[in-house]
Structures are given as structure tokens and as C-alpha cells.
Scaffold this active site. Structure first.
Site, PDB file in Angstrom:
ATOM      1  N   GLU A 163       0.963   2.273   2.543  1.00 40.00           N
ATOM      2  CA  GLU A 163       1.539   1.846   3.823  1.00 40.00           C
ATOM      3  C   GLU A 163       1.073   0.439   4.170  1.00 40.00           C
ATOM      4  OE1 GLU A 163       2.181   5.737   6.644  1.00 40.00           O
ATOM      5  OE2 GLU A 163       0.118   5.131   6.240  1.00 40.00           O
ATOM      6  N   GLU A 164      -0.204   0.185   3.967  1.00 42.38           N
ATOM      7  CA  GLU A 164      -0.748  -1.134   4.249  1.00 42.38           C
ATOM      8  C   GLU A 164      -0.036  -2.201   3.419  1.00 42.38           C
ATOM      9  OE1 GLU A 164      -5.157  -3.314   4.444  1.00 42.38           O
ATOM     10  OE2 GLU A 164      -4.958  -1.271   3.662  1.00 42.38           O
ATOM     11  N   GLY A 165       0.187  -1.903   2.137  1.00 46.37           N
ATOM     12  CA  GLY A 165       0.875  -2.854   1.269  1.00 46.37           C
ATOM     13  C   GLY A 165       2.325  -3.061   1.666  1.00 46.37           C
TER      14      GLY A 165
END
Length: 496
Positions: free
Chosen positions: A166-168
Site C-alpha cells: 500500500e505504501e508503495g
């Protein structure tokens, strides 16, 4: 009241005539709804990273573009102190650390809108590591953060730990949104349009505990576990993204120190090729147990909670060689679509934005202006040979705990980009090191907020009716006019 019958009838006729004229005008007026301009909506996101926390406030028109808000950054506020994972032993301090930035955010949002502002906190790799080590402390920290945010007049939506993927993905969305890859404003059309041939960028993110790579490969993503699919501005996107926990810069330096100590024949003084000459750092072996990245027992390490002094040697080639040992490149064999540790990755393609610690380390070394790979290598090698006295006198304003670590960090970035992700002399020129686009920060929070606007319904335009519908007005006018004329005719007949 009237002198005679004639005057009375004349007055009645005058009133009726006036009413007839008013009704006639009313029937001729074209009545339309009045549409008010869309209102401004706000949202706030805390980025709770491994080493620090930041708050970002965003705004967008309630009349969205193809179901996705056109979002802009209104405020950024950096929380004092370390990341919230550092408060594992005293969770209430994690919540208290956010108050200053929350107070600052409320000053930037109109009081009448504050209670409708969706507020989120997303924790990243630091909290992912803490969860592996102490799940109860993790829950307590998040609970204290939520408790504090609920005290403020905003629509708190939750505090949670993001996955690395998700962060990426959100970092990739932010990057391309800010670079107008999804939509851009056309002065000619006076509206937001989708670019005919959008230039989609990849995203390279480096934090303290993890690093992420996200991009749209030339072909399909073979391994569905590494794929991320979503819709923005009416278009579907399918990208490759992967996050590497324990490969953030702080954890890599910790792993490097542990490996150097394990390989050394000395138990108290250990050579550190990446630290500058004449620089020493003393660490306790017990510090390795504070992170899941380094807490595995190693029979090569000295026994007990002894202290070890790392002695700088300033050797660029040995530094690079030591860092490469932290990667398991042999797990990929001869496969070209593999990075390290057996992780699948399509060949890199297109242009990339490298932000966060990628940018900050290279900015310090003055390497963010598109220098060639040969120049980058030469600059790093030269920096690594400088003594501690030379560096401390040349950079008096740099924090002394950061300065001796730039050599190791720079060589780690080279290893990650070249040996792991497989950029080469040619594709290196497609990497742009930057932290801002315009006035907005590059990072995952804007992409997170932008994606969430798909779940926040667009407001229907506010329509205000100024009069009764024109059909009813015409009917009333006709009735009044008919009665007036009929009464006038009757009076005339009586008069005669």
C-alpha cells in the site's frame, strides 16, 4: 371614502389592471434554478514513519473530476521527536506528540468545516516491525493515537498500519498525480483533461525501516502477488510494487554494524570501512535485540551485553563490498526478472522519481541535478575517503550523528538501485531525485488521500429555486387576467 360611484368603479378597475400587469410580467419571466459553486472539502493524513511523523492537510472541490478529487496540499507539519513506534514503552506520549500539529492544522481549516474533515493516521515500516516484536505494545500505541485524535473536532476515520505494498502504491499515485500524468488543467478547455499520451513515472521510496519500488512494466505483471490494480479519473491502472522490510536505511546500517562485528576477530574494537577515518562509535550488543531485523542470534557475536567500538577506516571499496553482503543475490540464480532474496520483479522501464531518503542523501552530496552514474560513483568514492576532522569542519551545520553515515547510505543506494533493481548506465539517466513537485511533498500520503476520495461521495450541485415554476406562474396570471377583464366588463355594463 370615494366621492361617488364613478370614482369607486374607476379605482377598482385600476387595481385590477395593476394585478393583470403583474401577472402578465410574472408569466413572461423565465425562471431557472440557481446553481451555487462547489464547496471546498478538506482531509488530513498523518504519515507515521519509522523515524518521524508528519501531518499533511489537503483540500479539493466537492464537484469531483471523474469520481476522484483534484487534491492540493494546504499544510505540512512535522511532529517533534521520533516515530510513534519509539513510544512502545510509554504509549500515551505517542498521542501527545501529535497535538502541536493537530492544533496547527485546525488553524488552516475553516471552523465551520472542521467536523466534516476526514482524518487518518497511517503507520508504516516502524510500526510493522514493532508489531512483529510486540503486538500488544503496537495496539496500545495506536489506541493512544486514536484517543488523541478523537479529542479534536474532526471526523477521525482510524489509525492503522499500512502494508508495504500500500505504501508503495500510494507513493506511485502521488508521484504521477503531481506530475500531471493522470489529469491536468487545460486553460483552453477551462477544465481538467486526461493527457492524450501520459508519461507514467515509477516511484522509488526509501525510509528508515523499508524501501519500496513501484512502476508500470512494459508487459504484464507475471506474479499477481506483486500487482496492484485501481481506478483513478475513470482510467484503470495495473502496476508492479514491492516493499522490502529491513532494507530501510536505518535498519541497513544496523545490520551492517552487526555483520562487521560478527566477522571481526576482535571483541571490543571493530573496523568500519564506511565510517570516516578518526571517527569512533561505541554500541551495545543488546541494541541488536531491539529490532526484528537484527535480533536473530548469531554464534559469531561476542557473548553478553558487551559494548563494541566501531572504528572508521574510510575505505570506499571495502564499504561497498560489505554492504553487498547484506543482499542475497545468489537466490535469483541467472533470472533477469528477480532482484534479491528470490523476489520477482519485471525489468525496470520508463522514468522514475526517487524521493524520501534517496533524495535527502543525494542532495547532501549535491547529486540531484541529473549527474551521470560515473560522476555519482566518483563523488561517493571521494566523500568516503575524507577524514572525520575534514568532514566536521566542512559541514559544521550538519548533525554529528548523521554526518559519518552518508558514505554507507550512498553506497547502499548504489547497491540497491544497480545490483538489486538492475538499473544500468543508460537507465540511470531515467532516475530523478526530488522531494517536491511545486509546493507539494512527494510521498504516500497524497496518494492515500486521493484514493480515498473515491469513497467520499461527490456533492450534488446546490440548486436554489428563486421563484415558483413558470408553468404555475402562467396559470395564475391567466386566471387573474380573466377575472379582471370579466369584472371590468360587468362594471361597465352596470354603469351604463
Amino acid at each position: 371614502m370615494f366621492a361617488n360611484k364613478k370614482h369607486f368603479i374607476t379605482a377598482i378597475i385600476g387595481v385590477l389592471a395593476a394585478l393583470s400587469i403583474i401577472a402578465l410580467v410574472l408569466s413572461l419571466v423565465k425562471v431557472e434554478d440557481v446553481t451555487l459553486p462547489p464547496t471546498i472539502k478538506y482531509g488530513m493524513v498523518f504519515d507515521a514513519g519509522s523515524s518521524h511523523t508528519s501531518l499533511f492537510v489537503y483540500e479539493w472541490d466537492s464537484d469531483k473530476e471523474n469520481d476522484t478529487g483534484v487534491v492540493s496540499q494546504t499544510l505540512s507539519c512535522h511532529v517533534q521527536g521520533q516515530g510513534i513506534s519509539s513510544y512502545a514503552s510509554d504509549p500515551p506520549k505517542a498521542g501527545d506528540s501529535l497535538r502541536e500539529c493537530l492544533d496547527e492544522a485546525l488553524k488552516a481549516i475553516p471552523a465551520a468545516k472542521q467536523r466534516d474533515v476526514p482524518a487518518y493516521l497511517g503507520a508504516t515500516a516502524g510500526m510493522r516491525l514493532l508489531r512483529e516484536q510486540n503486538s500488544s505494545a503496537t495496539a496500545q500505541v495506536l489506541a493512544e493515537v486514536a484517543k488523541t485524535m478523537r479529542e479534536y473536532p474532526v471526523a477521525f476515520k482510524g489509525a492503522r498500519i499500512l502494508t508495504g505494498e500500500e505504501e508503495g502504491t500510494y507513493g506511485w499515485i502521488t508521484t504521477n498525480y503531481l506530475l500531471d500524468s493522470f489529469t491536468k488543467f487545460s486553460p483552453k478547455a477551462h477544465s481538467w483533461i486526461h493527457p492524450e499520451a501520459p508519461n507514467i513515472f515509477g516511484a522509488l521510496d526509501l525510509g528508515g525501516a523499508s524501501t519500496q519500488i513501484s512502476f508500470r512494466p512494459e508487459g504484464s505483471v507475471r506474479n499477481w502477488k506483486e500487482a496492484s490494480k485501481f481506478t483513478l479519473y475513470g482510467y484503470n491502472y495495473n502496476i508492479y510494487t514491492h516493499s522490502y522490510l529491513c532494507y530501510g536505511q536505518d535498519q541497513v546500517l544496523k545490520r551492517l554494524a552487526k555483520e562487521l562485528i560478527a566477522e571481526s576477530s576482535s571483541s571490543s574494537w571493530v573496523d568500519h570501512p564506511c565510517y570516516p577515518r578518526d571517527y569512533n562509535e561505541t554500541i551495545s550488543l543488546s541494541s541488536f535485540r531491539t529490532s526484528p531485523c537484527t535480533n536473530r542470534s548469531d554464534p559469531r557475536l561476542p557473548l553478553g551485553d558487551r559494548s563494541v567500538t566501531l572504528e572508521g577506516r574510510g575505505n570506499a571499496s571495502q564499504c561497498l563490498a560489505a554492504i553487498k553482503k547484506l543482499f542475497n543475490f545468489s537466490a535469483c540464480g541467472q533470472s533477469q526478472d528477480c532482484t534479491f532474496d528470490g523476489i520477482y520483479q519485471p525489468l525496470v522501464s520508463g522514468q522514475f522519481i526517487a524521493f524520501s531518503a534517496f533524495y535527502y542523501n543525494f542532495r547532501f552530496l549535491n547529486l540531484t541535478e541529473g549527474q551521470s552514474l560515473a560522476t555519482v560513483r566518483e563523488t561517493i568514492e571521494h566523500f568516503c575517503t575524507r577524514s572525520w576532522g575534514d568532514l566536521s569542519s566542512s559541514y559544521p551545520e550538519e548533525k554529528p550523528e548523521r554526518l559519518p553515515k552518508y558514505c554507507a547510505k550512498a553506497n547502499y543506494i548504489l547497491t540497491l538501485l544497480l545490483d538489486a533493481y538492475k538499473f544500468d548506465e543508460t537507465s540511470w539517466n531515467n532516475i530523478f531525485f526530488q522531494m517536491k513537485v511545486g509546493s507539494a511533498d512527494v510521498g504516500w500520503t497524497l496518494g492515500y488521500m486521493l484514493n480515498l476520495t473515491n469513497m467520499i461521495p461527490a456533492e450534488a450541485p446546490v440548486r436554489v429555486k428563486g421563484h415558483v415554476p413558470s408553468l404555475w406562474a402562467a396559470a395564475i396570471a391567466f386566471i387573474i387576467l380573466t377575472l379582471a377583464l370579466g369584472l371590468a366588463a360587468l362594471l361597465l355594463l352596470l354603469w351604463v
